[in-house]
Structure formats: structure tokens, C-alpha cells
Enzyme design. Structure first.
Site, mmCIF file in Angstrom:
data_model
loop_
_atom_site.group_PDB
_atom_site.id
_atom_site.type_symbol
_atom_site.label_atom_id
_atom_site.label_comp_id
_atom_site.label_asym_id
_atom_site.label_seq_id
_atom_site.Cartn_x
_atom_site.Cartn_y
_atom_site.Cartn_z
ATOM 1 N N ARG A 236 1.828 -8.662 4.800
ATOM 2 C CA ARG A 236 1.666 -7.890 3.571
ATOM 3 C C ARG A 236 2.415 -8.620 2.462
ATOM 4 O O ARG A 236 3.524 -9.123 2.673
ATOM 5 C CB ARG A 236 2.234 -6.464 3.709
ATOM 6 C CG ARG A 236 1.334 -5.496 4.495
ATOM 7 C CD ARG A 236 0.044 -5.157 3.751
ATOM 8 N NE ARG A 236 -0.843 -4.261 4.499
ATOM 9 C CZ ARG A 236 -1.782 -4.663 5.354
ATOM 10 N NH1 ARG A 236 -1.983 -5.943 5.570
ATOM 11 N NH2 ARG A 236 -2.542 -3.778 5.965
ATOM 12 N N ASP A 260 -1.860 -15.324 2.948
ATOM 13 C CA ASP A 260 -3.146 -14.631 3.015
ATOM 14 C C ASP A 260 -3.044 -13.285 2.298
ATOM 15 O O ASP A 260 -4.037 -12.557 2.201
ATOM 16 C CB ASP A 260 -3.557 -14.412 4.475
ATOM 17 C CG ASP A 260 -4.966 -13.845 4.609
ATOM 18 O OD1 ASP A 260 -5.883 -14.427 3.982
ATOM 19 O OD2 ASP A 260 -5.160 -12.831 5.293
ATOM 20 N N GLU A 265 -1.877 -8.156 -4.999
ATOM 21 C CA GLU A 265 -3.272 -8.538 -4.717
ATOM 22 C C GLU A 265 -4.284 -7.451 -5.057
ATOM 23 O O GLU A 265 -5.474 -7.733 -5.233
ATOM 24 C CB GLU A 265 -3.437 -8.931 -3.245
ATOM 25 C CG GLU A 265 -3.313 -7.762 -2.267
ATOM 26 C CD GLU A 265 -3.501 -8.198 -0.810
ATOM 27 O OE1 GLU A 265 -2.823 -9.141 -0.382
ATOM 28 O OE2 GLU A 265 -4.322 -7.576 -0.113
ATOM 29 N N HIS A 297 -6.746 -12.576 1.724
ATOM 30 C CA HIS A 297 -6.683 -11.518 2.753
ATOM 31 C C HIS A 297 -7.897 -11.601 3.693
ATOM 32 O O HIS A 297 -8.616 -10.629 3.868
ATOM 33 C CB HIS A 297 -6.610 -10.132 2.080
ATOM 34 C CG HIS A 297 -5.853 -9.134 2.912
ATOM 35 N ND1 HIS A 297 -4.934 -8.265 2.403
ATOM 36 C CD2 HIS A 297 -5.903 -8.859 4.246
ATOM 37 C CE1 HIS A 297 -4.442 -7.505 3.363
ATOM 38 N NE2 HIS A 297 -5.019 -7.849 4.490
HETATM 39 P P1 NAD Z 1 2.649 -4.478 15.479
HETATM 40 O O1 NAD Z 1 2.988 -3.067 15.124
HETATM 41 O O2 NAD Z 1 2.008 -4.768 16.804
HETATM 42 O O3 NAD Z 1 3.978 -5.379 15.378
HETATM 43 C C1 NAD Z 1 4.885 -5.303 14.334
HETATM 44 C C2 NAD Z 1 6.255 -5.729 14.880
HETATM 45 O O4 NAD Z 1 7.160 -5.841 13.791
HETATM 46 C C3 NAD Z 1 6.848 -4.728 15.885
HETATM 47 O O5 NAD Z 1 7.204 -5.385 17.079
HETATM 48 C C4 NAD Z 1 8.082 -4.191 15.154
HETATM 49 O O6 NAD Z 1 9.154 -3.854 16.040
HETATM 50 C C5 NAD Z 1 8.429 -5.392 14.284
HETATM 51 N N1 NAD Z 1 9.304 -5.087 13.145
HETATM 52 C C6 NAD Z 1 9.408 -3.939 12.434
HETATM 53 N N2 NAD Z 1 10.359 -4.080 11.484
HETATM 54 C C7 NAD Z 1 10.855 -5.343 11.602
HETATM 55 C C8 NAD Z 1 11.849 -6.084 10.904
HETATM 56 N N3 NAD Z 1 12.553 -5.540 9.905
HETATM 57 N N4 NAD Z 1 12.075 -7.358 11.279
HETATM 58 C C9 NAD Z 1 11.404 -7.920 12.317
HETATM 59 N N5 NAD Z 1 10.455 -7.250 13.027
HETATM 60 C C10 NAD Z 1 10.173 -5.982 12.654
HETATM 61 O O7 NAD Z 1 1.750 -5.015 14.291
HETATM 62 P P2 NAD Z 1 0.691 -6.217 14.312
HETATM 63 O O8 NAD Z 1 -0.620 -5.728 14.808
HETATM 64 O O9 NAD Z 1 1.317 -7.418 14.954
HETATM 65 O O10 NAD Z 1 0.497 -6.454 12.732
HETATM 66 C C11 NAD Z 1 1.575 -6.887 11.916
HETATM 67 C C12 NAD Z 1 1.172 -6.739 10.450
HETATM 68 O O11 NAD Z 1 0.123 -7.652 10.143
HETATM 69 C C13 NAD Z 1 0.549 -5.367 10.110
HETATM 70 O O12 NAD Z 1 1.540 -4.414 9.814
HETATM 71 C C14 NAD Z 1 -0.292 -5.672 8.900
HETATM 72 O O13 NAD Z 1 0.472 -5.430 7.735
HETATM 73 C C15 NAD Z 1 -0.568 -7.169 9.014
HETATM 74 N N6 NAD Z 1 -2.010 -7.461 9.198
HETATM 75 C C16 NAD Z 1 -2.620 -8.313 8.317
HETATM 76 C C17 NAD Z 1 -3.976 -8.618 8.464
HETATM 77 C C18 NAD Z 1 -4.703 -9.573 7.543
HETATM 78 O O14 NAD Z 1 -5.955 -9.598 7.535
HETATM 79 N N7 NAD Z 1 -4.027 -10.386 6.745
HETATM 80 C C19 NAD Z 1 -4.689 -8.042 9.510
HETATM 81 C C20 NAD Z 1 -4.019 -7.193 10.400
HETATM 82 C C21 NAD Z 1 -2.678 -6.917 10.241
#
Ligand code: NAD
Length: 333
Positions: A236, A260, A265, A297
């Protein structure tokens, strides 16, 4: 038949939603504009709305939707930082998301940005098209033997870590909820956040946007980063303080930045603004750096991810129609 207003519809959204099992049982209204408090009235007559990452699903928007008789906001994405869940609960509006879809799509895009930046593929592509076959300024470094730092070892961060281990990188990670079994299986070392910033030649962010993670990358943390490190953000935009990032780039502190997502955005990414004057000065500045590579994105944009997203979204919409439970893990409110 449940009537669904789909906001911010792009041709691929329509195609994959209409192909998903159960879609013929729904009455679709595809809208090309984003969901905001101003556009919420366009959901008139619908029992559900389908929203995306840059829709503005705040209290005012939800109040209008509830007044119109909407009962479900079905997000066709994972992140939900753009939805006021407290307001949704008060208004008795259900909110669902797609908790799981191909994490490989997003992880592989992060690695694509890293490889392109490090080996200057974006610059080489343009040069060669102009018959400039010079290699001057295109020197990269071997990833093998270098250190990658992963913030967030959830579904996506883990796959990035595993791919980078496959390249022969040392991988360090920070996550407040570490998975020690996974880390020992793949040879990943957990450490504290400051050490991840300080040790890494490549930094990749895979955390959700929350008040705690907002501006995770800022003046203080950028000061810890190794000179020449590459920073990748496919999570994000607001995980990075853009003003601080631009200053670090101007100082020459970072070797490359692959984005990305971008803090501001909303209203820019996903749109064709090629005939217009870009009004965002920070994005304009970022686009001038030769070592910054930006995609709009698109990390989720694979056949597999779009199929998973449409399948879960349609299943949740059908569950509203039949009174069955929503897809496991997808309920936010
Ligand atoms: P997920 O929930 O499986 O994993 C997120 C991890 O971050 C968890 O293990 C959590 O404990 C950890 N976390 C929380 N706070 C933290 C901190 N302060 N420091 C370090 N780690 C921390 O999520 P995911 O499926 O791996 O997705 C991650 C992010 O990717 C989503 O939240 C979304 O914003 C983003 N995303 C982007 C796209 C894209 O098209 N660009 C697509 C999907 C997801």
C-alpha cells in the site's frame, strides 16, 4: 435475484465476474466510476455493491448505501484500509473481502520490479528501441549472496522470501507474528525492524496498511538503510512517506525504488490520463528518477488471481441471495 452495483469496473473485472460460477444468478449493474459518498446514490435499487481498492467507503458513503437498502459491500480485493468498518457495523451493513487469492501473482510482480530495476531493464528496453546499444550506466549487482529484508511474512511476503532464497540471497524478516517453523524450513532469519532496514541490500514491504504501519518508511527509517539498497513496495502506498523517499532519492541514498502502489494513487492509478496534465507534483518528481520504476497497482493482474477474486466475490454475493454463510475468512463486518 440480488441486484449488484459494481463500482470502478474495468473490462477485465466484468469479464472475470461474469465467468465466475453462480454469476448468472445475479443481476449486474457495471459502473465505471469509483464508489464515493457522491456516487453512492448510483447504487439505488441494489442490495449489494462490489467495490475495489481506491473506492472511498467512508461513513458518509456507507450511510447512503444503508439508506438505499444495500445490505452487503463485497470488496474484490484483500486490503480494506479504505472502508470504515466501525460505521458498517453500526449501520448493520455486511462487508466481505477476498482474503486469499493467488499470492504468487503479487509476489512475482515484486520480484519482477526488483529484477528489472537492478538490471536496468526499463532503461535498456528504451535504449535498444532507439538503436542505442551502449551499456554505460547499466551495471547491476548479483542478487546471489546479498541480503533481502522482508517486512511482513504473511501469504505474499513468504513467497517473495522463498523466491529470493532460490536466488541464493540471505533473507532477514520482521513480523510481529513470526512463523518460526516456516523460517527454519526456508532458512529465513527473523530480526527486529531496525535491523531489517540496516542489513538489507533489497527491502520489500508486505504488510497491511494500518495506523501502526503508515509511513513505515520515513526519514528515520530511511537513515538506517544501506546506501544503494533497492526498495520494493507492492503493498500500500502510504507505507512510504513519499516526501522522505524523494529526499533520499535526491541524496542518492537508494539504488532503486520499485513501486506498484503510491500514497496518492486514488484517482490516478487504473486511469488513462495520457492526454492530461499530471497534477500530482510528487508523482511527477518520482517519474523523473532513472532508478524508480512504477507500475499502476497491477501486481494482482494475473489470470489466476482474477479468477480467484471473481470466484470469491460472486460466492459472497450468491450467499447474500440464498441466506447462506459468506465464504470462510472473508467477513470483515
Ligand atoms: P497477510 O495478512 O497474509 O500478511 C500480512 C503480514 O504482515 C502478517 O503476517 C502480519 O503479521 C504482518 N504485519 C502486520 N503488521 C506488521 C508490521 N508492523 N511489521 C511487519 N509485519 C507486519 O497479507 P498478504 O496477503 O501477504 O498481503 C499483504 C498486503 O499486500 C495486503 O495488506 C495488501 O495491502 C497488499 N496487496 C497488494 C496487492 C497489489 O495488487 N499490489 C494485491 C494484494 C495485496
Amino acid at each position: 435475484m440480488v441486484r449488484v452495483a459494481v463500482y470502478d469496473t474495468k473490462p477485465y473485472d466484468r469479464q472475470y465476474l461474469l465467468q465466475a460460477p453462480g454469476s448468472t444468478a445475479l443481476n449486474w449493474r457495471f459502473l465505471e466510476f469509483r464508489l464515493t459518498p457522491q456516487t453512492a446514490p448510483a447504487a439505488q435499487g441494489a442490495q449489494a455493491v462490489c467495490a475495489f481498492v481506491n473506492d472511498q467507503v467512508d461513513r458518509a458513503c456507507l450511510e447512503t448505501l444503508a439508506r438505499l437498502g444495500v445490505r452487503l459491500v463485497a470488496l474484490r480485493c484483500t486490503g480494506f484500509n479504505n472502508v470504515d468498518l466501525g460505521a458498517a457495523r453500526e449501520l448493520k451493513l455486511a462487508v466481505t473481502r477476498v482474503a486469499v487469492y493467488s499470492p504468487h501473482a503479487v509476489a512475482e510482480h515484486a520480484v519482477a520490479l526488483l529484477l528489472a530495476l537492478n538490471r536496468k531493464i526499463h532503461r535498456a528496453y528504451n535504449r535498444v528501441r532507439e538503436l542505442n546499444f551502449s551499456l554505460q550506466g547499466l551495471v547491476g549487482f548479483d542478487l546471489h549472496g546479498r541480503t533481502a529484508g522482508i517486512f511482513g511474512t504473511g501469504k505474499i511476503g513468504r513467497i517473495v522470501a522463498q523466491i529470493l532464497r532460490g536466488f541464493g540471497m540471505r533473507v532477514v524478516a520482521y513480523d510481529p507474528q513470526p512463523d518460526l517453523g516456516w523460517a527454519s524450513q526456508y532458512g529465513v532469519q527473523y530480526t527486529d525492524a531496525a535491523s531489517v532496514f540496516g542489513l538489507s541490500d533489497v527491502l520489500s514491504l508486505h504488510v497491511p496498511l494500518t495506523p501502526q504501519t503508515r509511513h513505515l518508511v520515513r526519514h528515520e527509517t530511511l537513515a538506517l538503510v544501506k546506501p544503494g539498497a533497492i526498495l520494493i513496495n507492492v503493498s500500500r502506498g502510504a507505507l512510504i512517506d513519499t516526501t522522505a523517499l524523494i529526499e533520499a532519492l535526491k541524496r542518492g541514498q537508494l539504488g532503486g525504488v520499485g513501486l506498484d502502489v503510491y500514497e496518492e494513487e486514488e484517482g490516478i492509478f487504473f486511469e488513462d490520463l495520457s492526454g492530461q496534465v499530471l497534477q500530482d507534483d510528487e508523482l511527477a518528481r518520482l517519474l523523473t528518477f532513472p532508478n524508480v520504476l512504477i507500475t499502476a497497482h497491477q501486481a494482482f493482474l494475473t489470470h489466476e488471481a482474477l479468477t480467484d477474486i471473481a470466484r470469491t466475490t460472486v460466492a459472497n454475493l450468491c450467499a447474500l441471495a440464498s441466506g447462506q454463510p459468506f465464504v470462510e475468512g472473508s467477513v470483515l463486518a
